[in-house]
Design a protein around this motif. Structure first.
Motif, PDB file in Angstrom:
ATOM      1  N   ILE A  34       0.815  -1.220   0.000  1.00  0.00           N
ATOM      2  CA  ILE A  34       0.000   0.000   0.000  1.00  0.00           C
ATOM      3  C   ILE A  34       0.846   1.267   0.000  1.00  0.00           C
ATOM      4  O   ILE A  34       0.471   2.270  -0.614  1.00  0.00           O
ATOM      5  CB  ILE A  34      -0.996  -0.011   1.195  1.00  0.00           C
ATOM      6  CG1 ILE A  34      -2.033   1.092   1.042  1.00  0.00           C
ATOM      7  CG2 ILE A  34      -0.265   0.078   2.524  1.00  0.00           C
ATOM      8  CD1 ILE A  34      -2.880   0.978  -0.221  1.00  0.00           C
ATOM      9  N   ASN A  35       2.029   1.261   0.632  1.00  0.00           N
ATOM     10  CA  ASN A  35       2.854   2.471   0.647  1.00  0.00           C
ATOM     11  C   ASN A  35       3.513   2.727  -0.698  1.00  0.00           C
ATOM     12  O   ASN A  35       3.617   3.877  -1.141  1.00  0.00           O
ATOM     13  CB  ASN A  35       3.909   2.370   1.752  1.00  0.00           C
ATOM     14  CG  ASN A  35       3.303   2.441   3.132  1.00  0.00           C
ATOM     15  OD1 ASN A  35       2.354   3.181   3.365  1.00  0.00           O
ATOM     16  ND2 ASN A  35       3.833   1.660   4.067  1.00  0.00           N
ATOM     17  N   SER A  38       0.719   4.002  -2.937  1.00  0.00           N
ATOM     18  CA  SER A  38       0.396   5.385  -2.598  1.00  0.00           C
ATOM     19  C   SER A  38       1.418   6.353  -3.187  1.00  0.00           C
ATOM     20  O   SER A  38       1.058   7.404  -3.729  1.00  0.00           O
ATOM     21  CB  SER A  38       0.338   5.545  -1.077  1.00  0.00           C
ATOM     22  OG  SER A  38       0.084   6.891  -0.714  1.00  0.00           O
ATOM     23  N   CYS A  59      -0.531  -5.816  -2.986  1.00  0.00           N
ATOM     24  CA  CYS A  59      -0.957  -5.993  -1.590  1.00  0.00           C
ATOM     25  C   CYS A  59      -0.984  -7.465  -1.183  1.00  0.00           C
ATOM     26  O   CYS A  59      -1.867  -7.910  -0.447  1.00  0.00           O
ATOM     27  CB  CYS A  59      -2.327  -5.354  -1.342  1.00  0.00           C
ATOM     28  SG  CYS A  59      -2.320  -3.558  -1.460  1.00  0.00           S
ATOM     29  N   SER A  63       0.638  -5.868   3.349  1.00  0.00           N
ATOM     30  CA  SER A  63      -0.514  -5.009   3.052  1.00  0.00           C
ATOM     31  C   SER A  63      -1.806  -5.789   2.882  1.00  0.00           C
ATOM     32  O   SER A  63      -2.886  -5.200   2.864  1.00  0.00           O
ATOM     33  CB  SER A  63      -0.236  -4.171   1.800  1.00  0.00           C
ATOM     34  OG  SER A  63       0.804  -3.245   2.043  1.00  0.00           O
ATOM     35  N   TRP A 405      -1.244   0.920   7.696  1.00  0.00           N
ATOM     36  CA  TRP A 405      -2.262   1.067   6.660  1.00  0.00           C
ATOM     37  C   TRP A 405      -2.987   2.406   6.752  1.00  0.00           C
ATOM     38  O   TRP A 405      -3.214   3.079   5.748  1.00  0.00           O
ATOM     39  CB  TRP A 405      -3.265  -0.082   6.751  1.00  0.00           C
ATOM     40  CG  TRP A 405      -3.341  -0.899   5.504  1.00  0.00           C
ATOM     41  CD1 TRP A 405      -2.667  -2.055   5.233  1.00  0.00           C
ATOM     42  CD2 TRP A 405      -4.119  -0.609   4.336  1.00  0.00           C
ATOM     43  NE1 TRP A 405      -2.980  -2.505   3.973  1.00  0.00           N
ATOM     44  CE2 TRP A 405      -3.873  -1.636   3.401  1.00  0.00           C
ATOM     45  CE3 TRP A 405      -4.984   0.417   3.993  1.00  0.00           C
ATOM     46  CZ2 TRP A 405      -4.479  -1.682   2.148  1.00  0.00           C
ATOM     47  CZ3 TRP A 405      -5.590   0.386   2.740  1.00  0.00           C
ATOM     48  CH2 TRP A 405      -5.338  -0.653   1.834  1.00  0.00           C
ATOM     49  N   PHE A 408      -1.289   5.452   4.987  1.00  0.00           N
ATOM     50  CA  PHE A 408      -0.606   5.230   3.712  1.00  0.00           C
ATOM     51  C   PHE A 408      -0.626   6.469   2.827  1.00  0.00           C
ATOM     52  O   PHE A 408       0.346   6.774   2.135  1.00  0.00           O
ATOM     53  CB  PHE A 408      -1.200   4.024   2.969  1.00  0.00           C
ATOM     54  CG  PHE A 408      -2.540   4.266   2.307  1.00  0.00           C
ATOM     55  CD1 PHE A 408      -2.640   4.924   1.081  1.00  0.00           C
ATOM     56  CD2 PHE A 408      -3.708   3.815   2.899  1.00  0.00           C
ATOM     57  CE1 PHE A 408      -3.865   5.139   0.474  1.00  0.00           C
ATOM     58  CE2 PHE A 408      -4.945   4.031   2.299  1.00  0.00           C
ATOM     59  CZ  PHE A 408      -5.016   4.694   1.091  1.00  0.00           C
TER      60      PHE A 408
END
Length: 589
Positions: A34-35, A38, A59, A63, A405, A408
Motif C-alpha cells: 500500500i505504501n 500510494s 498488496c 498489506s 495502513w 498510507f
C-alpha cells in the motif's frame, strides 16, 4: 468476451511492451504494497511517468495481512507518539470520506479489570523506564480516551468515548469473563477489502496519467550501479531500465533489495520485522456476543488483542513475533493456540476449538530496526531514508521504512514530495479529499435506495443483486452491471453469489495473473471462508479460458493454489497437495 483497450486498462502484454520501450525513467518504485502504491499515485498525479513493479501480486504480503482496522492509534498515546496519533486520526477520517465503499466506523469496547491498575508501569513506559506490557485500569484508559477525544474533536468526526460501570457493562456484555469490572467504548474504523482498495488506487492512477506504468509479478534482480534489470516472473524475460530515483517500498524486504541495488556498499540495517497472525473463526455464539462491535482487549500478560465480526464469522488476532525471513510467512500451530487461548480469557464460556478456524493469515510488519526488548514497543511511525548517489551508484535510493495502513496516503505524499524535490518538480495536486475508486460518488445512506432502484431499472438486475455489487465494488460496480446487462449474469455452479461475467470483468480489468489473485485479493471468497474444492476448480477453469492456458497449465495452477492455501492459510482439507509440488512460475509452461 472481447478485452478492452481503453487508456489505463492495458493488458499485461501491452504493459510489458511499454516497459521494453522505457529505457529511462525518472522514478522506479519497487514494491506493490500500500505504501508503494500510494507513492506511485502521488507522483503520477503530479505528471511524473513513474513505474511501479511488484514481485508478486498487489498488496500480497503485509498489506494484505493487516488486522482490517483503520484506527487512530489510541495505544500510541502511551508511548508519547502524539504526532502519529494526530496523523492517524486525520487519515482515518479522510479514508472514511474518500473510500466509504470499504471503510466504515466501528464501535469498539475495551473490557477492564480494575479502576487504577497499571498507573505506575504506564508512567515508566512513557519515560522509557520499563517496556514490559501490563494490564491497564479504568482510570488509565479513561485518561487515554479523553486525550484521544481531543484529537478526534479537532481532527476527526466520530463520537466520543464512554466509560461504563459494572452494571452497565454486564447488561451489554453478559458473556464477558468475571474479571471484567468496567468497560470503555469508543469509535475507530475498519476496512472490508484492503487489497481491492490497492488495486483501485492503481487503476485510478493509470487512468489519470497514461504514462504511469504498473506491473505485478515483476522483480528487480540486479543492478550495475547505473542500470537495473527487471524480470517478468512468469516468462523469465528481462528488461533494463536506467532510473534517476529508485523508491524502495518493499517493506520487510527493504534491506534485501538494498544489497541488490548496491552490492559492493555495506548498508545500515533498516528493518526489524515482526510477524502478525490472525484467525477467521466460525462461532455463531461468539458472533452474537459481539453485537456488531469490536472488542479491544488485553490478554493475561497485557498484550493487546482484537476481535470483531467478519462477513458472518469473527476475525481475531494478533501475534507480534520477531522474524528474520519474511518469505511465505504463515500462522503456525503455536500462534493459533495463543490466539484461541486469548479468546478464552475474555469469553471463557464460549467454546471455540481448532476445528472452528476457517482461515488464517499472517504478514511481517516492516517496523524500523530497533533494540526494544518488547516488540510492541517498536514505533509504528514511518520515516524516509535517503541513500544518495556515490562512485558506485548513479541513482538515488529512497527507502520507505515502517508505516501502517491507516496513514498510507500521508506516507506516500511525504515520499512523493521528497522525490519531486530530487527531480526539481513541484506538487500540482493534493489527494487529501480525492475519492478512491468505487468511493467516487458513493451514495449516502439517504440516497442509497434511490441509487439501487435507478441501477436496477437501468441494468435490468434485481435490487438485491445491485446492492450486492455496490457492497463489493462501490460505484465501480456500474461498468460491471453494464456488462452483465449486455452479456448475461449466469451464476457460478458452485457459488450463486458470483457470476461468470462478473469474474471475467475482474480478470480482464484488474491485472489478475494467478488463480490465487482472484480467490484471495480481488474477491473475499478465501478470507470469508467460502472456498470449496469444486468452486476453486470452476473459477480456475474460467481463468484458464480467459488466459488461454492449456490443460497442463490449468492443472499446475490448481496444484499451486491448493498448496498455498494449505501452507499459508490453513486450508488443509480442500485438496491433498504437498507444498513441494508447487511451481512458482506455473501458468507459463
Amino acid at each position: 468476451m472481447q478485452k478492452t483497450g481503453r487508456a489505463g486498462l492495458r493488458t499485461r502484454q501491452e504493459r510489458l511492451a511499454a516497459l521494453r520501450q522505457r529505457n529511462l525513467t525518472p522514478v522506479l518504485i519497487v514494491g506493490g504494497g500500500i505504501n508503494g502504491i500510494s507513492t506511485f499515485r502521488e507522483l503520477a498525479l503530479q505528471g511524473i511517468p513513474a513505474i511501479i513493479v511488484e514481485q508478486g501480486d498487489w498488496c500480497q504480503a503485509a498489506s494484505g495481512a493487516l488486522s482490517r482496522m483503520i484506527h487512530g492509534g489510541l495505544r500510541y498515546l502511551e508511548s508519547g507518539e502524539f504526532s502519529l496519533v494526530k496523523e492517524s486520526v486525520q487519515e482515518r477520517d479522510r479514508l472514511l470520506n474518500n473510500a466509504p465503499h470499504y471503510v466504515a466506523p466501528l464501535r469498539t469496547t475495551v473490557p477492564i479489570d480494575s479502576w487504577n491498575g497499571g498507573l505506575i508501569n504506564a508512567t515508566k513506559r512513557f519515560f522509557r523506564l520499563n517496556e514490559k506490557p501490563t494490564r491497564r485500569g479504568a482510570l488509565l484508559i479513561k485518561t487515554g480516551l479523553s486525550l484521544y477525544d481531543l484529537y478526534t474533536r479537532r481532527y476527526g468526526k466520530l463520537p466520543h468515548h464512554q466509560l461504563n460501570n459494572q452494571p452497565q457493562t454486564r447488561a451489554r456484555w453478559p458473556d464477558f469473563a468475571d474479571w471484567v469490572k468496567f468497560s470503555a467504548t469508543y469509535y475507530d474504523a475498519w476496512i472490508s477489502a484492503p487489497e481491492r482498495l490497492g488495486v483501485e488506487l492503481i487503476d485510478d492512477t493509470e487512468r489519470a496519467n497514461s504514462e504511469a506504468l504498473a506491473l505485478n509479478y515483476v522483480s528487480l534482480i540486479e543492478s550495475d550501479g547505473e542500470r537495473v534489470t527487471l524480470r517478468d516472473n512468469l516468462t523469465e524475460s528481462t528488461y533494463t531500465l536506467t532510473p534517476h530515483v529508485i523508491v524502495n517500498a518493499t517493506g520487510a524486504w527493504i534491506d534485501r533489495l538494498n544489497t541488490h541495488l548496491a552490492p559492493a556498499s555495506p548498508s545500515k540495517k533498516l528493518i526489524s520485522g515482526t510477524k502478525g497472525s490472525h484467525l477467521i473463526v466460525r462461532s455463531p455464539p461468539l458472533l452474537a456476543a459481539l453485537r456488531g462491535e469490536m472488542v479491544y482487549y488485553e490478554n493475561q500478560e497485557g498484550r493487546v488483542c482484537i476481535l470483531f465480526p467478519w462477513f458472518g464469522h469473527v476475525l481475531v488476532g494478533s501475534t507480534d513475533i520477531r522474524i528474520d525471513n519474511p518469505d511465505d510467512t504463515a500462522c503456525d500451530a503455536e500462534e493459533q493456540r495463543y490466539i484461541l487461548d486469548s479468546l478464552k480469557f475474555v469469553f471463557p464460556h464460549i467454546a471455540i476449538s481448532e476445528q472452528d478456524v476457517l482461515y488464517t493469515f499472517s504478514g511481517v510488519r516492516p517496523l524500523p530496526a530497533s533494540e526494544a526488548a518488547v516488540n510492541g514497543r517498536i514505533s509504528r511511525n514511518h520515516s524516509l531514508v535517503l541513500i544518495p548517489p556515490n562512485d558506485k551508484q548513479a541513482y538515488t535510493t529512497l527507502c520507505l521504512v515502517g508505516g501502517k495502513w491507516t496513514t498510507f496516503r500521508k506516507f506516500g505524499e511525504q515520499a512523493a514530495n521528497r522525490v519531486l524535490n530530487l527531480l526539481g518538480e513541484k506538487r500540482r495536486v493534493s489527494t487529501e479529499t480525492l475519492a478512491i475508486g468505487g468511493g467516487r460518488n458513493f451514495p449516502s445512506p439517504d440516497r442509497r435506495a434511490g441509487w439501487l432502484h435507478e441501477c436496477s431499472e437501468k441494468y435490468h438486475l434485481t435490487t438485491e443483486r445491485v446492492e450486492q455489487l455496490l457492497l463489493r465494488y462501490g460505484t465501480r460496480a456500474q461498468p460491471i452491471m453494464r456488462l452483465l446487462a449486455e452479456a448475461g449474469d449466469t451464476p457460478l455452479r458452485h457459488h450463486a453469489g458470483y457470476s461468470d461475467n462478473e469474474l471475467r470483468w475482474l480478470i480482464q480489468q484488474e491485472q489478475v495473473v494467478m488463480l490465487e489473485d482472484l480467490l484471495i485479493r480481488r474477491t473475499n471468497l478465501a478470507i470469508s471462508g467460502q472456498l470449496t474444492a469444486p468452486l476453486i476448480e470452476e473459477i480456475g477453469a474460467l481463468l484458464a479460458k480467459e488466459q488461454g492456458w492449456h490443460d497442463a497449465q490449468y492443472q499446475q495452477q490448481l496444484k499451486r493454489t491448493f498448496s498455498r492455501l494449505a501452507s499459508l492459510h490453513g486450508l488443509t482439507g480442500l485438496y491433498p497437495v504437498s507444498s513441494s509440488q508447487e511451481d512458482p512460475h506455473v501458468g507459463n509452461a
